[in-house]
Enzyme design. Sequence first.
Site, PDB file in Angstrom:
ATOM      1  N   TYR A 177       5.457  -6.682   0.421  1.00 22.22           N
ATOM      2  CA  TYR A 177       4.012  -6.920   0.453  1.00 22.22           C
ATOM      3  C   TYR A 177       3.520  -7.108  -0.975  1.00 22.22           C
ATOM      4  O   TYR A 177       4.240  -7.626  -1.805  1.00 22.22           O
ATOM      5  CB  TYR A 177       3.291  -5.787   1.202  1.00 22.22           C
ATOM      6  CG  TYR A 177       1.946  -6.266   1.682  1.00 22.22           C
ATOM      7  CD1 TYR A 177       1.843  -7.351   2.575  1.00 22.22           C
ATOM      8  CD2 TYR A 177       0.773  -5.691   1.234  1.00 22.22           C
ATOM      9  CE1 TYR A 177       0.621  -7.838   2.975  1.00 22.22           C
ATOM     10  CE2 TYR A 177      -0.468  -6.157   1.644  1.00 22.22           C
ATOM     11  CZ  TYR A 177      -0.534  -7.235   2.511  1.00 22.22           C
ATOM     12  OH  TYR A 177      -1.744  -7.727   2.903  1.00 22.22           O
ATOM     13  N   LYS A 206       2.074  -7.667   6.690  1.00 22.25           N
ATOM     14  CA  LYS A 206       1.276  -6.562   7.221  1.00 22.25           C
ATOM     15  C   LYS A 206       1.934  -5.945   8.450  1.00 22.25           C
ATOM     16  O   LYS A 206       1.985  -4.720   8.607  1.00 22.25           O
ATOM     17  CB  LYS A 206      -0.119  -7.061   7.606  1.00 22.25           C
ATOM     18  CG  LYS A 206      -1.067  -7.270   6.441  1.00 22.25           C
ATOM     19  CD  LYS A 206      -1.715  -5.974   5.994  1.00 22.25           C
ATOM     20  CE  LYS A 206      -2.726  -6.219   4.893  1.00 22.25           C
ATOM     21  NZ  LYS A 206      -3.406  -5.013   4.430  1.00 22.25           N
TER      22      LYS A 206
END
Length: 548
Positions: free
Chosen positions: A139, A210
């Site tokens: 991420y 996510k």
Amino acid sequence: MESTLKEMRDGESVLDLNPKCTVGGGVEDVYGEDRATEDQLVTPWSVSVASGYNMLRDPRHNKGLAFTEKERDAHYLRGLLPPAIVSQELQEKKLMESIRQYDVPLHKYMAMMELEERNERLFYKLLIDNVEELLPVVYTPTVGEACQKYGSIFKRPQGVYISLKEKGRILEVLKNWPERSIQVIVVTDGERILGLGDLGCQGMGIPVGKLSLYTALGGVRPSACLPITIDVGTNNEQLLKDEFYIGLRQKRATGKEYDNFLHEFMTAVKQNYGEKVLVQFEDFANHHAFELLARYGTSHLVFNDDIQGTASVVLAGLVASLKLLGGTLADHTFLFLGAGEAGTGIAELIALEMSKQKKISVGEARKKIWLVDSKGLIVVSRKESLQQFKKPWAHEHEPVNNLLDAVKSECTAEEAYTWTEGRALFSSGSPFEPVEYKGKLFIPGQANNAYIFPGLGFGLVMSGAIRVHDEMLLAASEGLASQVTKEHFAKGMIYPPLSNIRKISANVAARVAATAYELGVATRLPRPADLVKFAESCMYTPNYRTYR
């Protein structure tokens, strides 16, 4: 077509196909293969199989060299693998050593994505056991570069792409996704990817990233997660001219065309997956983000991490800080640099918590909070020209043109500890290395949304909630703050270490679920006696299953 249903210990079922079966318009040869003559069309088809070569190509069931002798015989794997049998733990050790050899973060990202495509459980095992090291890889910040170069590194589609070409057919497109029991959707239109701007269709890296955290940190099953990109075009001229760009080559749709397309999408999602599917809006432009949350908050289970998740994690840091500082939030005045999704979202949640603590109106609580945008301090004299979501923060004050005239604040963690002689409690969005000051080690906090959204989403899923309420965001903040111990405070920490994130997420989920039950929006009945234990028992674990 003959087939045998094989049950697996983890509750999954897959088809074991007769290897001599053929489908399509081709001619079967002596080896049972389906051959097409030049004037024939063969319909492509695929199924999930529980044995043989195809099992090794199915990331959900592949274990690589971890297949036992018994499994190799039972599932026709004999000879398709080298003779060595390797444990999942040794596989993990080998891969971590390999990933650490890469100097370029994007190469580490690509290695992790390739692992997810061939061995799903091993991917999540690595991510869970090495979360502090790998979170920046899968991420932020690395995912930003991955989105910028998504067209060049694109190999295998992940998730669902819904473009304007599918207008009027979105429900049909959703039905093309093989999984039916979807619990969490993360969707973006790519207009405001991180701080990088409009990346159009290449923003898919954000929903994919996510949702990997929803599974690794929050325990939502991978098969229950669905990343979606809404492609309505892009205003990024560089992408429109890029021969490798994978999205629509047109300017962004706006106005009624955009609104109607999004409405069709939200209607189709509810029709296909039911009322309890969580839709998380991600990296939409400010004007769309607030409008979508307001429009669908009363009819769908929706959440915006940029607005609500960021707010919740920052509030948790403030609540934790008060344990050391004493007093209440209302004893302080807050000034924000930035009045976009994050700034106004944080400000509103702080005001709600103040209102709850002091039994005052939210409007009264807002007077303790000031915001600075690109034009200076937000004051009443500017109200007519302000966007709707900024207007509640316009207070009586003479105009102030910039932040420095309002207050001087920006600094590094080291500067904060030095200037305050070790008294500061420091946290920021970006990570800082630990700081030693006068023989004491201080660990700067990182206000990472990963502390909140996986647990929040899991709490909504496990309670069967049908709506998201502000009280749930406050509960998530309080749940996170409760995980900060005296030992953490002694090191200057206002957030617990990410290495404990699964435990943290279980506690956040339990607080959120409890609030859902109290508000009467939970549908999973009866309510479990111990919500923390229930959360932990429901969490997906990536350990290999034994196949019969």
